[in-house]
Structures are given as C-alpha cells and as structure tokens.
Write a protein that holds these residues in place. Structure first.
Motif, PDB file in Angstrom:
ATOM      1  N   SER A  85      -9.079  40.563  57.121  1.00 32.58           N
ATOM      2  CA  SER A  85      -8.059  41.140  56.246  1.00 32.58           C
ATOM      3  C   SER A  85      -8.710  41.914  55.108  1.00 32.58           C
ATOM      4  CB  SER A  85      -7.088  40.076  55.729  1.00 32.58           C
ATOM      5  OG  SER A  85      -7.782  39.060  55.061  1.00 32.58           O
ATOM      6  N   ASP A  86      -9.975  41.641  54.852  1.00 33.77           N
ATOM      7  CA  ASP A  86     -10.703  42.454  53.867  1.00 33.77           C
ATOM      8  C   ASP A  86     -10.614  43.933  54.218  1.00 33.77           C
ATOM      9  OD1 ASP A  86     -11.493  40.292  52.353  1.00 33.77           O
ATOM     10  OD2 ASP A  86     -13.472  40.120  53.278  1.00 33.77           O
ATOM     11  N   GLU A  87     -10.677  44.239  55.511  1.00 36.74           N
ATOM     12  CA  GLU A  87     -10.614  45.650  55.891  1.00 36.74           C
ATOM     13  C   GLU A  87      -9.224  46.228  55.630  1.00 36.74           C
ATOM     14  OE1 GLU A  87     -12.752  48.092  59.333  1.00 36.74           O
ATOM     15  OE2 GLU A  87     -10.952  47.111  60.072  1.00 36.74           O
ATOM     16  N   GLU A 179      -1.410  36.901  52.308  1.00 42.08           N
ATOM     17  CA  GLU A 179      -1.004  35.538  52.675  1.00 42.08           C
ATOM     18  C   GLU A 179      -2.090  34.779  53.434  1.00 42.08           C
ATOM     19  OE1 GLU A 179       2.860  35.641  54.600  1.00 42.08           O
ATOM     20  OE2 GLU A 179       3.854  36.009  52.677  1.00 42.08           O
ATOM     21  N   ALA A 180      -3.328  34.919  53.015  1.00 40.90           N
ATOM     22  CA  ALA A 180      -4.449  34.265  53.706  1.00 40.90           C
ATOM     23  C   ALA A 180      -4.221  32.757  53.892  1.00 40.90           C
ATOM     24  CB  ALA A 180      -5.752  34.509  52.940  1.00 40.90           C
ATOM     25  N   GLY A 203      -2.324  39.269  56.572  1.00 44.29           N
ATOM     26  CA  GLY A 203      -2.699  37.947  57.090  1.00 44.29           C
ATOM     27  C   GLY A 203      -4.120  37.956  57.621  1.00 44.29           C
ATOM     28  N   THR A 204      -4.649  36.774  57.840  1.00 42.28           N
ATOM     29  CA  THR A 204      -6.009  36.668  58.386  1.00 42.28           C
ATOM     30  C   THR A 204      -6.102  35.510  59.376  1.00 42.28           C
ATOM     31  OG1 THR A 204      -8.337  36.284  57.876  1.00 42.28           O
ATOM     32  CG2 THR A 204      -6.759  35.226  56.414  1.00 42.28           C
ATOM     33  N   PHE A 205      -7.007  35.635  60.319  1.00 42.09           N
ATOM     34  CA  PHE A 205      -7.293  34.525  61.237  1.00 42.09           C
ATOM     35  C   PHE A 205      -8.510  33.719  60.767  1.00 42.09           C
ATOM     36  CE2 PHE A 205      -4.845  34.677  65.386  1.00 42.09           C
ATOM     37  CZ  PHE A 205      -3.759  35.326  64.805  1.00 42.09           C
ATOM     38  N   GLY A 217      -8.088  40.294  60.937  1.00 40.05           N
ATOM     39  CA  GLY A 217      -7.003  40.304  59.960  1.00 40.05           C
ATOM     40  C   GLY A 217      -5.900  41.219  60.433  1.00 40.05           C
ATOM     41  N   TRP A 218      -4.765  41.159  59.769  1.00 42.73           N
ATOM     42  CA  TRP A 218      -3.652  42.010  60.187  1.00 42.73           C
ATOM     43  C   TRP A 218      -2.770  42.377  59.018  1.00 42.73           C
ATOM     44  CZ3 TRP A 218       0.996  39.616  59.121  1.00 42.73           C
ATOM     45  CH2 TRP A 218       0.997  38.213  59.052  1.00 42.73           C
TER      46      TRP A 218
END
Ligand SMILES: *Cc1c(COP(=O)(O)O)cnc(C)c1O
Length: 357
Positions: A85-87, A179-180, A203-205, A217-218
């Motif tokens: 999600s950083d990207e 929403e990490a 969001g992130t995985f 991330g998304w």
C-alpha cells in the motif's frame, strides 16, 4: 552522497523502516506483521506461479483484482493493486495532491516522507489530548486528507460516522483512508464509497493477511479515481505487482476463514497482553490494531527499547516529540508476548522509581 544526486533530494530525510534482522534469533514485534505462517494453499499458489517467471505479470493485476473486487463487493473498475500500500500512497502524493496534503502529527511515518519526496505542501495537524483526531481540525486546510484508520502508532480509530463527517465537510477534497489495520476489529469506510466520490480506501495484505514479504496493497475508489491511479502507474511501472504475489493474494482471499482465525487469535492475545502490561504499570490507549502503544511512568522509552533489544526482543521506538516515552509493540503469538512480558517485568524491577516528566 554523490555529486550526481539532484539538489532537491539532498535535504530529504528518507523513511526509516523497522529493523529486519536477517537470520538472528530475535523476537520480532516491531513491524506489525502477522505472527502466523501463510496458509499452505498460499505458498502453493506462489510456488506454482514461479514456474512462469520468464513471463511478465498481468499489468492489470486481474488475477488478484477479480477476487478482491468480489470479496469487497465492488466492481473491478473500482479497485487498484500495488506493490504494497506504500506504492498506492506514493501514487496519491505524486498525482492526487495538487493543493497539498493534510495529515496528523502522529501518524504513519511515510506521509511526511512522500510529501517531501514529491514536493507536496504538508499541513500537519496535531492530534488532540489523548491522541484523538477531531474532524473539525481539517476543515480549513487545502489539499488531500490522509487518515490512517486505525491510526499508527496510537492504535486508535475513528468511527465511520466521523469519517463520514470528514467526507461531507471536505466534499471537494480527496480523503484517503488508510485502513492497514482495519481487520483487527474496526469498521471499514468501504460502504461510504456508494455515497461519496471523494473517498479512497487503501488496504494492504501486509498486516491482517500475512503477506508483508509479498508486497501487496490495494485501493478502492470511484472508477474515475482508479483510472487516475492507473494513469500514474502506467507512466511509472506497469508490472508493479509480480506474478507470485498476485497469485498469493488471490489464494489468501480464498482462505479468508483461516486468516479470520489468525486475527481472532491476535485480538485475543492483544487483550491479554494489554491487561498484563497495565498490571505492570504501563499505560496507553485501548488499541484496536495488532499492536499496543504504551509507556511506563518511570522508564524512558529509549531505555525500554534498548533493554528489550539487548534481550533479543525488537519493538518500535520513535524519537519524536510527544511519544518519546512510548513503545509500539506488535501483538505476536502468546509465547512471544510471554517472553516480552517476562523481559519487561525484569526491566521494571531493576529500575529506579522516579516518575518521568
Ligand atoms: C504498514 C502500513 C502501511 C504499508 O503497508 P505495505 O502494504 O506493506 O506497504 C501503510 N499504512 C499504514 C498505516 C501502515 O501501518
């Protein structure tokens, strides 16, 4: 620094990630990873995909975005995938902050770094007493709002009603809700996408889906905003998510029950550990994330951090005003937390009992 570096980057203070000890026997409670291994089906999916490493991954990220959209109850046009999600956040700062960016003084450390990296004017809004965020503090500010919800490192969350106030009060401004940590016990802002076209949920995985090493991330937003993100991505790195990670993400979604169980365990451990820490004299907000943010009334944060480190336990300490005496401790397995508590017990007992300022 070489003489070739662009002058605008010479003053930049890069993000400092939590330590990632390679091969040392440390208890790692410093970067909020899930302490449980991936589901075997996830490992299997990544392994299988590795056989096609000679071929580029899908630039549209569809092997992951199709199941993600279905999981979130959204259209495929409303979702975007990235290398962590950083990207996504980087793309936001790069292309979706023409009037600047506003974020809290105590929040995810990458926001100020990206602002500086992309020359975006940053409006830093201090959290109120007890680390509370008040939506009204953001009304007069120009620029895109970045709200980590739950917030890091505090572990506190805004209710969806407060997010809605932010969206309504800032109708002509993009509001990015990061929403990490949402899956550890708070409500997502995703349902608000139906009503507000100025919302992006990120969001992130890496945390609740145990895929930090896969980098996935998304973002979810209106189809127009997703097009903007794609415009940025396709001008930068069209194959931003590798094929093993796309497959692993899809496989993780197919094992949602397993990950729900892992999170339930983390939440259970969080409650038990928070209670033990309080009994030991530590204080801090009631976390709804997979970490605890605590201070001891008599022992400086740096001292605690160093003492734990010398006992092979890594936690996060931030050398920042307001939180210098706090530690951010990832909730690990019950055994890891027992080791942490035993170490802290020992440290606390050996300390002089002069209260901190
Ligand atoms: C960990 C974290 C991220 C970044 O996660 P990646 O997907 O691993 O890049 C983003 N925002 C917050 C608030 C985080 O804590």
């Amino acid at each position: 620094m070489s003489r070739f570096l662009a002058p605008c980057l010479q003053q930049l203070a890069p993000y400092v990630p939590g330590e990632q000890p390679q091969g040392r026997n440390m208890i790692k409670l410093n970067t909020n990873e899930l302490p449980y291994a991936p589901h075997p089906a996830v490992v299997q999916a990544a392994r299988q995909e590795a056989e096609k490493l000679n071929l580029y991954s899908d630039p549209g990220c569809m092997p992951f975005l199709q199941p993600l959209a279905a999981y979130l109850g959204l259209e495929e046009t409303q979702v975007f995938a990235a290398n962590g999600s950083d990207e996504v956040l980087a793309f936001c700062f790069e292309g979706l902050c023409p009037q600047g960016a506003a974020f809290a003084d105590l929040t995810y450390g990458f926001y100020p770094v990206y602002a500086s990296f992309y020359s975006v004017t940053a409006h830093v809004v201090p959290l109120r007493e007890n680390f509370c965020l008040k939506p009204e503090d953001y009304v007069q500010l120009p620029g895109t709002l970045f709200i980590a919800n739950p917030n890091a490192p505090t572990g506190l969350a805004l209710a969806p009603e407060d997010i809605e106030v932010l969206l309504r009060q800032n109708a002509n401004r993009l509001v990015v809700v990061d929403e990490a940590y949402v899956d550890f016990g708070t409500q997502s802002a995703l349902p608000l996408l139906k009503k507000y076209d100025n919302l992006m949920v990120v969001g992130t995985f890496s945390k609740a889906w145990g895929l930090a090493g896969g980098r996935l991330g998304w973002a979810a937003a209106s189809a127009e905003i997703i097009q903007d993100l794609n415009r940025i991505k396709f001008s930068f790195n069209p194959y931003n998510v590798n094929r093993m990670t796309l497959a692993a993400g899809a496989a993780a979604l197919a094992q949602a029950d397993y990950y729900r169980q892992c999170r339930r365990r983390v939440v259970q451990t969080r409650g038990e550990c928070a209670k033990s820490l309080r009994d030991m004299g530590f204080e801090g907000p009631d976390s709804v994330a997979n970490f605890l943010f605590v201070r001891h009334p008599h022992i400086p944060g740096k001292e605690l951090y160093q003492q734990l480190r010398s006992r092979n336990i890594l936690v996060r300490w931030f050398n920042k005003p307001r939180i210098q005496n706090h530690l951010r401790i990832t909730v690990g397995t019950p055994a890891e937390m027992d080791a942490l508590l035993a170490a802290l017990e020992d440290i606390v007992q050996k300390q002089a009992s002069t209260p901190l300022q």
